[in-house]
Design a protein around this motif. Structure first.
Motif, mmCIF file in Angstrom:
data_model
loop_
_atom_site.group_PDB
_atom_site.id
_atom_site.type_symbol
_atom_site.label_atom_id
_atom_site.label_comp_id
_atom_site.label_asym_id
_atom_site.label_seq_id
_atom_site.Cartn_x
_atom_site.Cartn_y
_atom_site.Cartn_z
ATOM 1 N N ASP A 11 0.850 -1.186 0.000
ATOM 2 C CA ASP A 11 0.000 0.000 0.000
ATOM 3 C C ASP A 11 0.892 1.245 0.000
ATOM 4 O OD1 ASP A 11 -2.061 1.816 0.195
ATOM 5 O OD2 ASP A 11 -2.283 1.551 2.374
ATOM 6 N N PRO A 12 0.926 1.946 -1.141
ATOM 7 C CA PRO A 12 0.213 1.754 -2.414
ATOM 8 C C PRO A 12 0.762 0.549 -3.186
ATOM 9 C CG PRO A 12 1.783 3.545 -2.603
ATOM 10 C CD PRO A 12 1.791 3.170 -1.167
ATOM 11 N N SER A 13 -0.014 0.103 -4.138
ATOM 12 C CA SER A 13 0.324 -1.135 -4.837
ATOM 13 C C SER A 13 1.134 -0.933 -6.107
ATOM 14 C CB SER A 13 -0.962 -1.898 -5.175
ATOM 15 O OG SER A 13 -1.791 -1.094 -6.006
ATOM 16 N N SER A 14 1.068 0.271 -6.715
ATOM 17 C CA SER A 14 1.728 0.431 -8.010
ATOM 18 C C SER A 14 2.536 1.725 -8.143
ATOM 19 C CB SER A 14 0.697 0.383 -9.148
ATOM 20 O OG SER A 14 -0.291 1.402 -8.967
ATOM 21 N N ASP A 15 2.103 2.817 -7.484
ATOM 22 C CA ASP A 15 2.769 4.116 -7.640
ATOM 23 C C ASP A 15 3.200 4.662 -6.283
ATOM 24 O OD1 ASP A 15 2.248 3.983 -10.332
ATOM 25 O OD2 ASP A 15 0.439 5.235 -10.218
ATOM 26 N N LEU A 16 4.433 5.190 -6.256
ATOM 27 C CA LEU A 16 4.907 5.953 -5.111
ATOM 28 C C LEU A 16 4.842 7.426 -5.501
ATOM 29 C CD1 LEU A 16 8.023 3.968 -3.789
ATOM 30 C CD2 LEU A 16 5.814 4.265 -2.662
ATOM 31 N N ARG A 17 3.939 8.164 -4.896
ATOM 32 C CA ARG A 17 3.713 9.556 -5.271
ATOM 33 C C ARG A 17 4.436 10.491 -4.299
ATOM 34 N NH1 ARG A 17 -0.326 8.867 -9.106
ATOM 35 N NH2 ARG A 17 -0.206 11.102 -9.589
ATOM 36 N N PHE A 18 5.170 11.427 -4.887
ATOM 37 C CA PHE A 18 5.898 12.429 -4.114
ATOM 38 C C PHE A 18 5.329 13.801 -4.490
ATOM 39 C CE2 PHE A 18 8.634 8.806 -4.624
ATOM 40 C CZ PHE A 18 9.213 8.633 -3.373
ATOM 41 N N ARG A 19 4.907 14.560 -3.476
ATOM 42 C CA ARG A 19 4.274 15.850 -3.714
ATOM 43 C C ARG A 19 5.253 16.983 -3.428
ATOM 44 N NH1 ARG A 19 -0.732 17.665 -4.633
ATOM 45 N NH2 ARG A 19 -1.381 19.719 -3.832
ATOM 46 N N GLY A 20 5.438 17.871 -4.428
ATOM 47 C CA GLY A 20 6.359 18.988 -4.305
ATOM 48 C C GLY A 20 5.843 20.081 -3.388
ATOM 49 N N PRO A 21 6.580 21.164 -3.247
ATOM 50 C CA PRO A 21 7.824 21.479 -3.965
ATOM 51 C C PRO A 21 8.975 20.576 -3.522
ATOM 52 C CG PRO A 21 7.408 23.111 -2.267
ATOM 53 C CD PRO A 21 6.190 22.248 -2.311
ATOM 54 N N PHE A 22 9.979 20.473 -4.385
ATOM 55 C CA PHE A 22 11.062 19.532 -4.173
ATOM 56 C C PHE A 22 12.358 20.231 -3.769
ATOM 57 C CE2 PHE A 22 8.080 17.710 -7.270
ATOM 58 C CZ PHE A 22 7.712 16.570 -6.595
ATOM 59 N N THR A 23 12.209 21.389 -3.132
ATOM 60 C CA THR A 23 13.379 22.112 -2.644
ATOM 61 C C THR A 23 13.878 21.551 -1.318
ATOM 62 O OG1 THR A 23 11.881 23.705 -1.609
ATOM 63 C CG2 THR A 23 12.729 24.240 -3.808
ATOM 64 N N ASP A 24 13.103 20.656 -0.734
ATOM 65 C CA ASP A 24 13.486 19.993 0.509
ATOM 66 C C ASP A 24 13.177 18.503 0.380
ATOM 67 O OD1 ASP A 24 14.401 19.573 3.008
ATOM 68 O OD2 ASP A 24 12.960 20.861 4.038
ATOM 69 N N VAL A 25 13.578 17.723 1.368
ATOM 70 C CA VAL A 25 13.318 16.282 1.329
ATOM 71 C C VAL A 25 11.813 16.031 1.381
ATOM 72 C CG1 VAL A 25 13.649 14.095 2.532
ATOM 73 C CG2 VAL A 25 15.522 15.749 2.421
ATOM 74 N N VAL A 26 11.339 15.184 0.480
ATOM 75 C CA VAL A 26 9.921 14.810 0.430
ATOM 76 C C VAL A 26 9.824 13.319 0.760
ATOM 77 C CG1 VAL A 26 7.851 14.677 -0.981
ATOM 78 C CG2 VAL A 26 9.452 16.574 -1.301
ATOM 79 N N THR A 27 8.958 12.996 1.713
ATOM 80 C CA THR A 27 8.847 11.614 2.193
ATOM 81 C C THR A 27 7.471 11.053 1.886
ATOM 82 O OG1 THR A 27 10.382 12.091 4.004
ATOM 83 C CG2 THR A 27 9.050 10.107 4.200
#
Length: 241
Positions: A11-27
């Motif tokens: 869970d999730p089964s197919s996609d790992l989604r990362f939400r920006g902004p990407f100026t810092d570490v996104v978990t």
């Protein structure tokens, strides 16, 4: 022999989604659940190991247990025209009974015993409208937190009992300080009286010692008596003759 189907439920089964902004570490989190009655070893791999930090990246899942994997995307310059080609793979095997050495288990595992699931990475950059909405939500949440932290009058709330305790403690400390000042004054007065008494005793003892050490003062009355006797005898002798 056909390849074994993945035993874990992802869970999730197919996609790992990362939400920006990407100026810092996104978990983002990936949950692995073991629905079987056997222990399962897992290992998480990625096609871009320098761009991600995975904790834990391997381990052992007991029957019926769930493990949460934290996948941390490192900061980078986001290009909306560039499609992400990053992928993750969760590889698993059934743990032999009584086995504890994970490295040895993976080393001795046969290809037919391996199970795996693949996930692709998706980067979501919020639009300006979404950013404004998130900003307003953040402000509203902070306002609610502030209102909860403050009392009806706008000051930080404090129980009446706690306030009374604080006031009583302040009064007690003030009383203690006053007592210390009074004791200090009494000690100063006592010290002054003792110094004066010592000075007086010292002057008296000095005078006594000076009188006791002067031999002339003791012999003066005797000398006067002798001189008076001589004069009396001289006059008596003259009148008699």
């Amino acid at each position: 022999m056909s390849k074994l189907e993945q035993i874990l439920i992802l869970d999730p089964s197919s996609d790992l989604r990362f939400r920006g902004p990407f100026t810092d570490v996104v978990t983002t989190n990936l949950k692995l659940r073991n629905p079987s009655d056997r222990r399962v070893c897992f290992k998480v791999k990625t096609t871009a190991p320098r761009r991600y930090c995975v904790r834990p990246n391997s381990g052992l899942i007991d029957p019926g247990a769930t493990v949460t994997i934290s996948v941390m995307l490192q900061p980078f310059d986001y290009d909306p025209n560039e499609k992400s080609k990053h992928k993750f793979m969760v590889q698993t095997i059934f743990a032999p009974s009584g086995a504890t050495d994970l490295e040895a288990m993976w080393k001795d595992a046969k290809p037919d015993d391996l199970m795996d699931s693949k996930l692709r990475c998706v980067f979501d950059m919020p639009s300006d409208t979404e950013k404004m909405s998130e900003l307003e939500s953040t402000k509203a949440a902070s306002g609610v937190s502030a209102s909860r932290a403050e009392g009806p009058s706008g000051a930080r709330s404090m129980d009446d009992a706690e306030m009374r305790k604080v006031m009583e403690e302040c009064k007690r400390l003030q009383t203690e300080v006053g007592k210390l000042h009074e004791e200090n004054r009494q000690l100063k007065d006592e010290g002054l009286r003792m110094r004066k008494a010592n000075q007086y005793d010292s002057s008296v003892s000095k005078s006594s010692s000076m009188l006791s050490k002067d031999p002339g003062s003791r012999s003066l009355p005797s000398l006067l008596v002798v001189i008076a006797a001589i004069f009396i005898g001289f006059f008596l002798g003259k009148f008699v003759l």
